[in-house]
Scaffold this motif. Structure first.
Motif, PDB file in Angstrom:
ATOM      1  N   ASN A   1      29.175   4.161 -53.988  1.00 21.11           N
ATOM      2  CA  ASN A   1      28.055   4.377 -54.550  1.00 21.11           C
ATOM      3  C   ASN A   1      26.896   3.249 -54.342  1.00 21.11           C
ATOM      4  OD1 ASN A   1      25.809   5.007 -56.473  1.00 21.11           O
ATOM      5  ND2 ASN A   1      27.094   4.988 -58.495  1.00 21.11           N
ATOM      6  N   ARG A   2      26.027   3.803 -53.483  1.00 22.37           N
ATOM      7  CA  ARG A   2      25.211   2.729 -52.883  1.00 22.37           C
ATOM      8  C   ARG A   2      23.748   3.174 -52.895  1.00 22.37           C
ATOM      9  NH1 ARG A   2      25.171  -2.077 -49.575  1.00 22.37           N
ATOM     10  NH2 ARG A   2      23.292  -2.323 -48.194  1.00 22.37           N
ATOM     11  N   LEU A   3      22.763   2.495 -53.420  1.00 20.07           N
ATOM     12  CA  LEU A   3      21.457   3.148 -53.518  1.00 20.07           C
ATOM     13  C   LEU A   3      20.605   2.128 -52.842  1.00 20.07           C
ATOM     14  CD1 LEU A   3      19.021   4.721 -54.301  1.00 20.07           C
ATOM     15  CD2 LEU A   3      19.158   3.641 -56.611  1.00 20.07           C
ATOM     16  N   GLU A   4      19.915   2.442 -51.841  1.00 17.58           N
ATOM     17  CA  GLU A   4      18.764   1.569 -51.220  1.00 17.58           C
ATOM     18  C   GLU A   4      17.472   2.031 -51.392  1.00 17.58           C
ATOM     19  OE1 GLU A   4      19.875   1.229 -47.139  1.00 17.58           O
ATOM     20  OE2 GLU A   4      21.915   0.791 -47.465  1.00 17.58           O
ATOM     21  N   ILE A   5      16.784   1.355 -51.786  1.00 16.84           N
ATOM     22  CA  ILE A   5      15.207   1.834 -51.703  1.00 16.84           C
ATOM     23  C   ILE A   5      14.347   0.626 -51.205  1.00 16.84           C
ATOM     24  CG2 ILE A   5      12.896   2.082 -53.042  1.00 16.84           C
ATOM     25  CD1 ILE A   5      15.018   3.119 -55.502  1.00 16.84           C
ATOM     26  N   ALA A   6      13.804   1.140 -49.833  1.00 18.57           N
ATOM     27  CA  ALA A   6      13.183   0.169 -48.990  1.00 18.57           C
ATOM     28  C   ALA A   6      11.563   0.443 -49.044  1.00 18.57           C
ATOM     29  CB  ALA A   6      13.367   0.235 -47.641  1.00 18.57           C
TER      30      ALA A   6
ATOM     31  N   ASP B   1      27.785  -2.492 -59.217  1.00 16.62           N
ATOM     32  CA  ASP B   1      27.394  -3.229 -60.407  1.00 16.62           C
ATOM     33  C   ASP B   1      26.587  -4.409 -60.135  1.00 16.62           C
ATOM     34  OD1 ASP B   1      27.726  -1.728 -62.625  1.00 16.62           O
ATOM     35  OD2 ASP B   1      29.486  -2.847 -63.397  1.00 16.62           O
ATOM     36  N   LYS B   2      26.136  -4.493 -58.778  1.00 15.96           N
ATOM     37  CA  LYS B   2      24.978  -5.750 -58.648  1.00 15.96           C
ATOM     38  C   LYS B   2      23.771  -5.196 -58.052  1.00 15.96           C
ATOM     39  CE  LYS B   2      26.887  -9.334 -57.207  1.00 15.96           C
ATOM     40  NZ  LYS B   2      27.588 -10.458 -56.297  1.00 15.96           N
ATOM     41  N   LEU B   3      22.695  -5.571 -58.621  1.00  8.47           N
ATOM     42  CA  LEU B   3      21.385  -5.263 -58.164  1.00  8.47           C
ATOM     43  C   LEU B   3      20.850  -6.232 -57.363  1.00  8.47           C
ATOM     44  CD1 LEU B   3      18.942  -3.347 -57.787  1.00  8.47           C
ATOM     45  CD2 LEU B   3      18.473  -4.106 -60.263  1.00  8.47           C
ATOM     46  N   LEU B   4      20.427  -6.088 -56.141  1.00  6.37           N
ATOM     47  CA  LEU B   4      19.827  -7.177 -55.359  1.00  6.37           C
ATOM     48  C   LEU B   4      18.753  -6.751 -54.834  1.00  6.37           C
ATOM     49  CD1 LEU B   4      23.062  -8.036 -52.951  1.00  6.37           C
ATOM     50  CD2 LEU B   4      22.240  -9.474 -55.089  1.00  6.37           C
ATOM     51  N   PHE B   5      17.791  -7.889 -54.766  1.00  6.90           N
ATOM     52  CA  PHE B   5      16.470  -7.615 -54.384  1.00  6.90           C
ATOM     53  C   PHE B   5      16.091  -8.648 -53.231  1.00  6.90           C
ATOM     54  CE2 PHE B   5      11.632  -7.839 -55.076  1.00  6.90           C
ATOM     55  CZ  PHE B   5      11.228  -6.916 -54.173  1.00  6.90           C
TER      56      PHE B   5
ATOM     57  N   ARG C   1       7.233  -4.280 -49.007  1.00 15.24           N
ATOM     58  CA  ARG C   1       7.285  -5.576 -49.707  1.00 15.24           C
ATOM     59  C   ARG C   1       8.772  -6.062 -50.069  1.00 15.24           C
ATOM     60  NH1 ARG C   1       3.084  -8.520 -50.516  1.00 15.24           N
ATOM     61  NH2 ARG C   1       4.268  -9.871 -51.283  1.00 15.24           N
ATOM     62  N   GLY C   2      10.040  -5.326 -49.699  1.00 13.55           N
ATOM     63  CA  GLY C   2      11.219  -5.651 -50.185  1.00 13.55           C
ATOM     64  C   GLY C   2      12.156  -4.380 -49.739  1.00 13.55           C
ATOM     65  N   LEU C   3      13.400  -4.654 -50.379  1.00 13.40           N
ATOM     66  CA  LEU C   3      14.413  -3.851 -50.547  1.00 13.40           C
ATOM     67  C   LEU C   3      15.343  -4.132 -51.433  1.00 13.40           C
ATOM     68  CD1 LEU C   3      16.574  -1.981 -48.768  1.00 13.40           C
ATOM     69  CD2 LEU C   3      17.504  -3.903 -47.896  1.00 13.40           C
ATOM     70  N   VAL C   4      15.597  -2.830 -52.237  1.00 16.04           N
ATOM     71  CA  VAL C   4      16.549  -2.804 -53.367  1.00 16.04           C
ATOM     72  C   VAL C   4      17.644  -2.264 -53.150  1.00 16.04           C
ATOM     73  CG1 VAL C   4      16.635  -2.036 -55.574  1.00 16.04           C
ATOM     74  CG2 VAL C   4      14.440  -2.632 -55.008  1.00 16.04           C
ATOM     75  N   VAL C   5      18.975  -3.108 -53.422  1.00 16.45           N
ATOM     76  CA  VAL C   5      20.223  -2.255 -53.199  1.00 16.45           C
ATOM     77  C   VAL C   5      21.191  -2.435 -54.545  1.00 16.45           C
ATOM     78  CG1 VAL C   5      22.240  -2.835 -51.664  1.00 16.45           C
ATOM     79  CG2 VAL C   5      20.226  -3.150 -50.661  1.00 16.45           C
ATOM     80  N   LEU C   6      21.470  -1.439 -54.642  1.00 15.69           N
ATOM     81  CA  LEU C   6      22.400  -1.327 -55.828  1.00 15.69           C
ATOM     82  C   LEU C   6      23.775  -0.758 -55.615  1.00 15.69           C
ATOM     83  CD1 LEU C   6      23.111  -1.585 -59.019  1.00 15.69           C
ATOM     84  CD2 LEU C   6      22.079   0.821 -59.388  1.00 15.69           C
TER      85      LEU C   6
ATOM     86  N   TYR D   1      19.165   0.885 -63.495  1.00 16.76           N
ATOM     87  CA  TYR D   1      17.955   1.800 -63.365  1.00 16.76           C
ATOM     88  C   TYR D   1      16.619   1.360 -63.842  1.00 16.76           C
ATOM     89  CZ  TYR D   1      21.992   4.070 -61.092  1.00 16.76           C
ATOM     90  OH  TYR D   1      23.182   4.295 -60.664  1.00 16.76           O
ATOM     91  N   ASN D   2      16.805   0.846 -64.962  1.00 16.64           N
ATOM     92  CA  ASN D   2      15.510   0.498 -65.727  1.00 16.64           C
ATOM     93  C   ASN D   2      14.978  -0.789 -65.029  1.00 16.64           C
ATOM     94  OD1 ASN D   2      14.716   1.951 -68.239  1.00 16.64           O
ATOM     95  ND2 ASN D   2      16.898   2.021 -68.049  1.00 16.64           N
TER      96      ASN D   2
END
Length: 385
Positions: free
Chosen positions: A243-248, A259-263, A251-256, A130-131
């Motif tokens: 447990n899936r977090l997406e922030i769009a 235990d893997k953070l993809l950008f 300029r891009g998409l964050v998916v957690l 999260y940080n």
């Protein structure tokens, strides 16, 4: 200045014991456990030198503690918090800050002496994932926020969990269900990363999957001031759960997830590309990478270590108590929207919600609760996967 902080704990249930174990095992540098208080004697042997008080007031007046952790059922947080602050002691409140926004407002307005530290146990704020997301957002790499979506349904709880004590999953005992108890951590992260929405519409199921009276299934739609939207879905009755977090953003998409953070980063800002391309079906080129997340998840011990640093060194708190009202407000607003069957504007009218909760408490029908011994592995309660 003291070289250590002498802790007292009010409430020796599962989480209170974990806080005590973290301190006595040396996981909280410069912190020592001096006293504990609970209306029932502890079921475990206290370490040598730790005093037990059946009465919290006596512990607060004993002169044995500099700071107090309150880890009782939620509805007692405000009254006990006011006592700790009134005694001039530093306060670490276990989440939630209080069960309702109105109680939070009253607790936060309680007088404090200069230098008195008031923190909140929001342990996910120590999590490297999260940080890392917060840094991506702060650096502008995600662009203008367009959408946030969090499906957090791996908070599964069997009936044995609700049978551990008679205050669980009742309006009077907790002031709510999955939102105020389990998913409050996620609501705190959502607002920490994306800010507070200006309105929401929630659909709540009360006791759908369990023999309880509070919400155990929730899906909420949110709108933010800048036009971004959000969806938050949670449950304690779904297995295996997600447990899936997406922030769009533009300029891009964050998916957690897992235990893997993809950008996935766009070569060009989506708004700029859309305004200037002649390709009717074009889209910005993008590249997906796994984001490194340095650091260790120190969880509850990390929050307490930071609390000690704030007391002794003036370090900024990971979660100041003032931040705690935000997650409580989101939880209250979702339940209120479900009750009203309509969208709710934020900031939430705390008095109206309190009146609605008081009605729910008054209308609650007492029922025979099966209180039974059950296996308790608190580490499973803090899973972030």
């Amino acid at each position: 200045m003291n070289k250590t902080v002498r802790f007292g704990i009010i409430g020796l249930g599962n989480i209170g014991k974990i806080h005590g174990d973290n301190i006595t095992s040396g996981k909280v540098a410069r912190g020592v456990l001096s006293a504990v208080s609970d209306i029932a004697p502890p079921k475990f042997e206290l370490p040598a030198g730790v005093a037990y008080f059946p009465d919290a007031d006596a512990m607060l007046a004993s002169g044995l503690v500099d700071a107090v952790i309150v880890s009782t059922p939620h509805p007692r947080h405000r009254a006990l918090g006011e006592k700790v602050l009134g005694a001039g002691l530093h306060l670490m409140m276990e989440k939630p800050l209080t069960a309702t926004k109105l109680d939070a407002e009253k607790l936060l307005s309680h007088p404090r002496k200069p230098g008195q530290v008031f923190g909140l146990m929001m342990n996910l704020r120590t999590h490297p994932h999260y940080n890392a997301i917060r840094r991506l957002l702060a650096d502008g790499r995600v662009g203008k926020l367009q959408r946030a979506q969090w499906t957090i349904t791996n908070w599964f709880r069997p009936e044995a969990y609700y049978g551990l004590s008679d205050w669980r999953a009742t309006w009077k005992g907790e002031g709510g269900g999955v939102l105020i108890n389990q998913a409050l951590h996620n609501l705190d992260m959502l607002q920490w990363l994306c800010g507070m929405p200006v309105s929401l519409r929630a659909f709540c199921k009360f006791g759908r999957d369990h023999n309880i009276e509070v919400e155990d299934v929730v899906t909420a739609y949110m709108e933010f001031a800048d036009g971004a939207t959000g969806v938050f879905a949670t449950s304690t009755g779904e297995a295996p759960g997600v447990n899936r977090l997406e922030i769009a953003g533009t300029r891009g998409l964050v998916v957690l997830e897992n235990d893997k953070l993809l950008f996935t980063e766009n070569a060009r800002d989506a708004d700029e590309f859309s305004a200037n391309t002649d390709n009717a079906f074009g889209a910005p080129e993008s590249k997906t990478t796994e984001v490194p997340c340095p650091g260790v998840y120190t969880a509850h011990a990390g929050v307490l270590a930071n609390f000690v640093d704030a007391i002794l060194d003036g370090a900024p708190l990971l979660a100041d108590a003032g931040e705690g009202i935000k997650s409580v407000e989101l939880a209250n607003a979702m339940v209120y929207s479900g009750w009203k069957n309509e969208a709710v504007a934020l900031p939430l009218d705390s008095a109206k919600y309190q009146a609605a909760l008081d009605q729910a408490i008054a209308a609650s029908v007492p029922r025979a609760r099966v209180i039974r011994d059950a296996g308790v592995d608190m580490s499973k309660s803090f899973s972030t996967k």
